[in-house]
Scaffold this motif. Structure first.
Motif, PDB file in Angstrom:
ATOM      1  N   LEU A 156       0.838  -1.213   0.000  1.00 55.27           N
ATOM      2  CA  LEU A 156       0.000   0.000   0.000  1.00 55.27           C
ATOM      3  C   LEU A 156       0.866   1.254   0.000  1.00 55.27           C
ATOM      4  O   LEU A 156       0.586   2.215  -0.717  1.00 55.27           O
ATOM      5  CB  LEU A 156      -0.937  -0.008   1.210  1.00 55.27           C
ATOM      6  N   ALA A 157       1.928   1.241   0.805  1.00 54.11           N
ATOM      7  CA  ALA A 157       2.827   2.400   0.857  1.00 54.11           C
ATOM      8  C   ALA A 157       3.535   2.610  -0.476  1.00 54.11           C
ATOM      9  O   ALA A 157       3.642   3.738  -0.962  1.00 54.11           O
ATOM     10  CB  ALA A 157       3.852   2.214   1.973  1.00 54.11           C
ATOM     11  N   ARG A 158       4.009   1.530  -1.080  1.00 48.65           N
ATOM     12  CA  ARG A 158       4.681   1.661  -2.384  1.00 48.65           C
ATOM     13  C   ARG A 158       3.705   2.191  -3.428  1.00 48.65           C
ATOM     14  O   ARG A 158       4.061   3.037  -4.244  1.00 48.65           O
ATOM     15  CB  ARG A 158       5.287   0.327  -2.808  1.00 48.65           C
ATOM     16  N   GLY A 159       2.476   1.684  -3.406  1.00 48.40           N
ATOM     17  CA  GLY A 159       1.460   2.183  -4.329  1.00 48.40           C
ATOM     18  C   GLY A 159       1.205   3.667  -4.124  1.00 48.40           C
ATOM     19  O   GLY A 159       1.033   4.417  -5.083  1.00 48.40           O
ATOM     20  N   CYS A 160       1.198   4.073  -2.888  1.00 45.28           N
ATOM     21  CA  CYS A 160       0.988   5.483  -2.557  1.00 45.28           C
ATOM     22  C   CYS A 160       2.146   6.332  -3.082  1.00 45.28           C
ATOM     23  O   CYS A 160       1.942   7.363  -3.725  1.00 45.28           O
ATOM     24  CB  CYS A 160       0.866   5.622  -1.048  1.00 45.28           C
ATOM     25  N   ASP A 191       0.340   4.395  -7.744  1.00 45.67           N
ATOM     26  CA  ASP A 191      -0.199   3.201  -8.387  1.00 45.67           C
ATOM     27  C   ASP A 191      -1.304   2.653  -7.498  1.00 45.67           C
ATOM     28  O   ASP A 191      -1.033   2.072  -6.449  1.00 45.67           O
ATOM     29  CB  ASP A 191       0.907   2.162  -8.578  1.00 45.67           C
ATOM     30  N   GLY A 192      -2.527   2.847  -7.880  1.00 51.01           N
ATOM     31  CA  GLY A 192      -3.663   2.433  -7.073  1.00 51.01           C
ATOM     32  C   GLY A 192      -4.162   1.039  -7.355  1.00 51.01           C
ATOM     33  O   GLY A 192      -5.265   0.694  -6.942  1.00 51.01           O
ATOM     34  N   SER A 193      -3.370   0.209  -8.027  1.00 53.20           N
ATOM     35  CA  SER A 193      -3.861  -1.116  -8.414  1.00 53.20           C
ATOM     36  C   SER A 193      -4.259  -1.976  -7.218  1.00 53.20           C
ATOM     37  O   SER A 193      -5.231  -2.720  -7.293  1.00 53.20           O
ATOM     38  CB  SER A 193      -2.842  -1.832  -9.293  1.00 53.20           C
ATOM     39  N   ASN A 195     -11.725   3.161  -0.202  1.00 57.63           N
ATOM     40  CA  ASN A 195     -10.751   4.138   0.294  1.00 57.63           C
ATOM     41  C   ASN A 195     -10.250   5.093  -0.787  1.00 57.63           C
ATOM     42  O   ASN A 195      -9.438   5.959  -0.487  1.00 57.63           O
ATOM     43  CB  ASN A 195      -9.529   3.411   0.876  1.00 57.63           C
ATOM     44  N   GLY A 196     -10.723   4.951  -2.010  1.00 55.73           N
ATOM     45  CA  GLY A 196     -10.184   5.670  -3.162  1.00 55.73           C
ATOM     46  C   GLY A 196      -9.829   7.130  -2.941  1.00 55.73           C
ATOM     47  O   GLY A 196      -8.668   7.518  -3.023  1.00 55.73           O
ATOM     48  N   GLN A 197     -10.800   7.985  -2.677  1.00 53.99           N
ATOM     49  CA  GLN A 197     -10.527   9.415  -2.528  1.00 53.99           C
ATOM     50  C   GLN A 197      -9.718   9.699  -1.268  1.00 53.99           C
ATOM     51  O   GLN A 197      -8.866  10.582  -1.263  1.00 53.99           O
ATOM     52  CB  GLN A 197     -11.833  10.210  -2.499  1.00 53.99           C
ATOM     53  N   GLU A 198      -9.974   8.954  -0.238  1.00 56.14           N
ATOM     54  CA  GLU A 198      -9.253   9.175   1.021  1.00 56.14           C
ATOM     55  C   GLU A 198      -7.778   8.819   0.859  1.00 56.14           C
ATOM     56  O   GLU A 198      -6.907   9.517   1.360  1.00 56.14           O
ATOM     57  CB  GLU A 198      -9.898   8.340   2.131  1.00 56.14           C
ATOM     58  N   ILE A 199      -7.490   7.757   0.124  1.00 54.11           N
ATOM     59  CA  ILE A 199      -6.096   7.368  -0.069  1.00 54.11           C
ATOM     60  C   ILE A 199      -5.362   8.402  -0.929  1.00 54.11           C
ATOM     61  O   ILE A 199      -4.181   8.664  -0.716  1.00 54.11           O
ATOM     62  CB  ILE A 199      -5.960   5.940  -0.643  1.00 54.11           C
ATOM     63  N   GLU A 200      -6.058   9.026  -1.858  1.00 60.94           N
ATOM     64  CA  GLU A 200      -5.438  10.109  -2.642  1.00 60.94           C
ATOM     65  C   GLU A 200      -5.026  11.250  -1.722  1.00 60.94           C
ATOM     66  O   GLU A 200      -3.945  11.818  -1.871  1.00 60.94           O
ATOM     67  CB  GLU A 200      -6.403  10.612  -3.714  1.00 60.94           C
ATOM     68  N   ARG A 201      -5.872  11.593  -0.768  1.00 58.31           N
ATOM     69  CA  ARG A 201      -5.545  12.651   0.199  1.00 58.31           C
ATOM     70  C   ARG A 201      -4.359  12.252   1.065  1.00 58.31           C
ATOM     71  O   ARG A 201      -3.461  13.046   1.319  1.00 58.31           O
ATOM     72  CB  ARG A 201      -6.748  12.963   1.089  1.00 58.31           C
TER      73      ARG A 201
END
Length: 157
Positions: free
Chosen positions: A122-126, A130-132, A142-148
């Motif tokens: 998850l951290a590497r994706g962040c 890369d949201g795969s 968690n889509g929009q929240e993870i972008e924030r």
């Protein structure tokens, strides 16, 4: 090791031990002096109570701090809103509510990985935008929240 409170930093407040292990894996991919995983709260309501009692005023006194509330959504579509009502308006830009749709144990089984490995992924994706890993049914809410969160963590890296 304690964070440097004069630089951007993140506290992660996990609901339970499984979420704590996810958070530890996540934190390992960042500067350890700027992300601190806190002791598990013992339930999502306790995450809220702990946040209100221990972190609200501290965040007001420390403008460089962000907090991730890491909870199980227990398949409750209103959980994010329920938790969000406990976050004061002046802190909403620095508080994030994340977690698995049901529980971390289901995520571990579906990805056939340890909690730490999932947290690291998850951290590497962040970091790589890369949201795969978020496309699965247990994380996509968690889509929009993870972008924030990813934007906030850019200041920590």
């Amino acid at each position: 090791m304690a964070v440097n409170r004069f630089r951007s930093h993140v506290f992660i407040l996990p609901e339970d031990d499984a979420n704590r292990q996810l958070a530890v894996g996540f934190a390992l991919e960042f500067d350890s002096r700027q992300i601190q995983v806190l002791r598990e709260a013992g339930g999502w309501l306790n995450v809220c109570k702990n946040f209100e009692s221990d972190h609200v005023q501290a965040m007001r006194n420390c403008p460089h701090r962000a907090v991730i509330l890491l909870i199980d959504f227990d398949e409750d579509p209103d959980r994010r809103r329920s938790v969000g009502t406990r976050i004061p308006a002046d802190l909403t830009e620095r508080v994030f509510v994340l977690g698995t749709w049901s529980e971390p144990e289901a995520l571990r089984r579906s990805l056939a990985a340890t909690y730490e490995e999932i947290g690291r992924a998850l951290a590497r994706g962040c970091r790589q935008q890369d949201g795969s890993i978020l496309q699965g049914e247990l994380l996509r809410h968690n889509g929009q929240e993870i972008e924030r969160v990813c934007a906030a963590l850019a200041a920590v890296s």
